[in-house]
Scaffold this active site. Structure first.
Site, PDB file in Angstrom:
ATOM      1  N   HIS A  25     108.633  54.303  61.252  1.00  0.00           N
ATOM      2  CA  HIS A  25     107.516  55.237  61.108  1.00  0.00           C
ATOM      3  C   HIS A  25     108.004  56.555  60.511  1.00  0.00           C
ATOM      4  CE1 HIS A  25     104.606  58.164  63.303  1.00  0.00           C
ATOM      5  NE2 HIS A  25     104.206  57.947  62.066  1.00  0.00           N
ATOM      6  N   SER A  56     101.910  53.901  62.403  1.00  0.00           N
ATOM      7  CA  SER A  56     102.126  55.060  63.263  1.00  0.00           C
ATOM      8  C   SER A  56     101.608  54.847  64.674  1.00  0.00           C
ATOM      9  CB  SER A  56     101.438  56.289  62.642  1.00  0.00           C
ATOM     10  OG  SER A  56     100.136  55.984  62.219  1.00  0.00           O
ATOM     11  N   GLU A  99     110.828  57.575  63.049  1.00  0.00           N
ATOM     12  CA  GLU A  99     110.722  56.905  64.341  1.00  0.00           C
ATOM     13  C   GLU A  99     110.983  55.405  64.169  1.00  0.00           C
ATOM     14  OE1 GLU A  99     107.720  57.599  68.072  1.00  0.00           O
ATOM     15  OE2 GLU A  99     106.819  57.260  66.109  1.00  0.00           O
ATOM     16  N   ASN A 133     103.316  60.057  68.151  1.00  0.00           N
ATOM     17  CA  ASN A 133     101.857  60.176  68.134  1.00  0.00           C
ATOM     18  C   ASN A 133     101.233  60.101  69.522  1.00  0.00           C
ATOM     19  OD1 ASN A 133     101.263  60.743  65.449  1.00  0.00           O
ATOM     20  ND2 ASN A 133     101.539  58.612  64.857  1.00  0.00           N
TER      21      ASN A 133
END
Length: 306
Positions: free
Chosen positions: A148, A127, A160, A198
């Site tokens: 991800h 991540s 992702e 993130n």
């Protein structure tokens, strides 16, 4: 476009790996999921069975409007082969690495797979860690990229996708289509710290922790604020679901690569050191039993406003 992928391997059956394996099996892929011990594999499979059961119960309660039919639940479980033997991954068309957010450990697994003879598509569920750095541990970096998934994997609609510096166009196209075959919406991001999701979201979660730490809000009130933003889940509950240890690992990557403005909150660090990880072990900002929120963690409660 059909990817030709028939058999999916998942390395790691923790919170993310078990969800990824469940989704792959639910989309009719033969699925092998591997971890290091029978105990860990057993816990992961129990998590999958519980998740599938909840979906089957939802189907019955809503007369088929949500969830999955009971006979389909049985088929999903039958498509998953749990194992403690890494060589069971070798005949998979793609392997999804889903171990904890630790660069050294991920590289070790990737290198071991390559040394055992695996040379097909390999993706990491990291991540935050550089895809290019992880790919350096693989003998075929052109067949490596980031995939991800979001937690909880069976529920979240997006995934992702991150290219490394050496990821081939064919790999990118195949993995993007595979993402759609899993029923996920591809979200494209570049290979920079935290990628896109993130990079935006962890600072938001970190700031929510600071509100608790400074006594500005209770956990419950902090969670209520995002109802005004259209979020289905508040930041503190989200932290418990994502995992406090995982969030801390991401925050440290962001701090290291982007600067002190991304420094993790002291309360987050203390909770992780004390062994509070969230839903995965029943103790985070809240206390949990069988995935249900019971109360605010007494260790956090003292930060509430008086």
């Amino acid at each position: 476009m059909s990817t030709g992928i028939r058999k999916v391997g998942v390395a790691g059956i923790g919170l993310m790996g078990s969800g990824i394996a469940q989704v792959a099996a639910a989309r009719n892929f033969d699925t092998v999921v591997v971890d290091v011990s029978p105990e860990i594999v057993g816990k992961g499979m129990e998590r999958i069975r519980d998740s599938v059961k909840r979906l089957a119960d939802s189907y019955q309660k809503t007369s088929g409007k949500s969830g999955i039919a009971p006979n389909e639940a049985e088929k999903i479980l039958a498509r998953i082969k749990p194992s403690t033997e890494p060589h069971d991954l070798l005949d998979c068309d793609i392997v999804i690495e889903a171990v904890i957010e630790d660069e050294a450990l991920k590289k070790q697994l990737i290198s071991a797979l390559a040394e055992s003879g695996y040379d097909k598509l390999l993706v990491s569920n990291t991540s935050s860690i550089s895809i290019t750095r992880l790919a350096s541990a693989y003998s075929a970096p052109e067949k490596f990229m980031g995939m991800h998934f979001m937690n909880p994997v069976p529920i979240q609609p997006g995934c992702e996708l991150i290219r490394g510096f050496l990821t081939a166009d064919e790999t990118f196209r195949t993995v993007t289509e595979f993402c759609r075959e899993l029923g996920k919406e591809p979200i494209l991001a570049e290979d920079k710290a935290g990628f896109g999701i993130n990079r935006m979201f962890v600072p938001f979660l970190n700031e929510a922790v600071k509100l608790i730490e400074e006594g500005i809000m209770s956990c419950e009130d902090a969670d209520k604020t995002t109802l005004c933003l259209g979020h289905k889940m508040g930041p503190i509950t989200t932290l418990d679901y994502v995992g406090l240890d995982t969030t801390l690992a991401i925050a440290r990557v962001l701090e290291k690569e982007l600067g002190p403005g991304y420094k993790p909150a002291d309360l987050l660090c203390k909770l992780v050191v004390a062994g509070f990880y969230g839903v995965k072990n029943g103790r985070g900002f809240y206390l949990w039993e069988q995935g249900k929120k019971i109360s605010v963690n007494p260790a956090v409660q003292r930060y509430r406003r008086r």
